[in-house]
Design a protein around this motif. Structure first.
Motif, short mmCIF file in Angstrom:
data_model
loop_
_atom_site.label_atom_id
_atom_site.label_comp_id
_atom_site.label_asym_id
_atom_site.label_seq_id
_atom_site.Cartn_x
_atom_site.Cartn_y
_atom_site.Cartn_z
N CYS A 4 0.86 -1.18 0.00
CA CYS A 4 0.00 0.00 0.00
C CYS A 4 0.90 1.24 0.00
O CYS A 4 1.73 1.40 0.89
CB CYS A 4 -0.92 0.00 1.22
SG CYS A 4 -1.90 1.50 1.34
N ALA A 6 -0.08 4.31 0.44
CA ALA A 6 -0.53 5.28 1.44
C ALA A 6 -0.04 4.92 2.83
O ALA A 6 0.43 5.79 3.58
CB ALA A 6 -2.04 5.39 1.42
N CYS A 7 -0.15 3.65 3.21
CA CYS A 7 0.21 3.21 4.57
C CYS A 7 1.63 2.65 4.65
O CYS A 7 2.15 2.48 5.75
CB CYS A 7 -0.74 2.12 5.04
SG CYS A 7 -2.46 2.59 5.04
N CYS A 18 -6.31 -2.09 0.34
CA CYS A 18 -5.62 -2.11 1.63
C CYS A 18 -6.64 -2.30 2.75
O CYS A 18 -7.65 -1.59 2.78
CB CYS A 18 -4.87 -0.79 1.82
SG CYS A 18 -4.10 -0.62 3.43
N LEU A 20 -6.36 -1.38 5.75
CA LEU A 20 -6.30 -0.25 6.69
C LEU A 20 -6.96 1.00 6.12
O LEU A 20 -7.77 1.64 6.78
CB LEU A 20 -4.85 0.05 7.06
CG LEU A 20 -4.09 -1.07 7.75
CD1 LEU A 20 -2.65 -0.64 7.98
CD2 LEU A 20 -4.76 -1.43 9.06
N CYS A 21 -6.61 1.37 4.90
CA CYS A 21 -7.10 2.63 4.36
C CYS A 21 -8.01 2.45 3.16
O CYS A 21 -8.70 3.40 2.77
CB CYS A 21 -5.93 3.53 3.99
SG CYS A 21 -4.97 2.94 2.58
#
Ligand code: ZN
Length: 79
Positions: A4, A6-7, A18, A20-21
């Motif tokens: 990912c 972003a993370c 993802c 998480l996000c």
């Protein structure tokens, strides 16, 4: 292994988003590590919805019966 952007986490398996996000993952897909339980999850949610619906109906019937037949005693609170 999928990554990912972003993370900056590495995700195993073949999922596209993802956990998480929700961003789209890049990299090559792998074979899933854990077995899929989608069928069980779907059936479990359906059964829980049915029990929730029946519980709400039971509470409403008890409140109505309490109100009509024995308005002085609040016995439906136990339900
Ligand atoms: Zn992410």
């Amino acid at each position: 292994m999928r990554i990912c952007d972003a993370c900056h986490v590495h995700v195993r398996g073949s999922i596209d988003r993802c956990p998480l996000c929700g961003a789209k993952l890049r990299g090559e897909k792998e074979e899933n590590v854990f077995p899929r339980l989608q069928m069980y999850d779907h059936m479990y949610r359906k059964i829980m919805r049915i029990f929730l619906f029946l519980s709400v109906i039971a509470v409403m019937v008890c409140l109505a019966a309490n109100r009509v037949f024995v308005p002085d005693l609040f016995w439906s609170m136990f339900v």
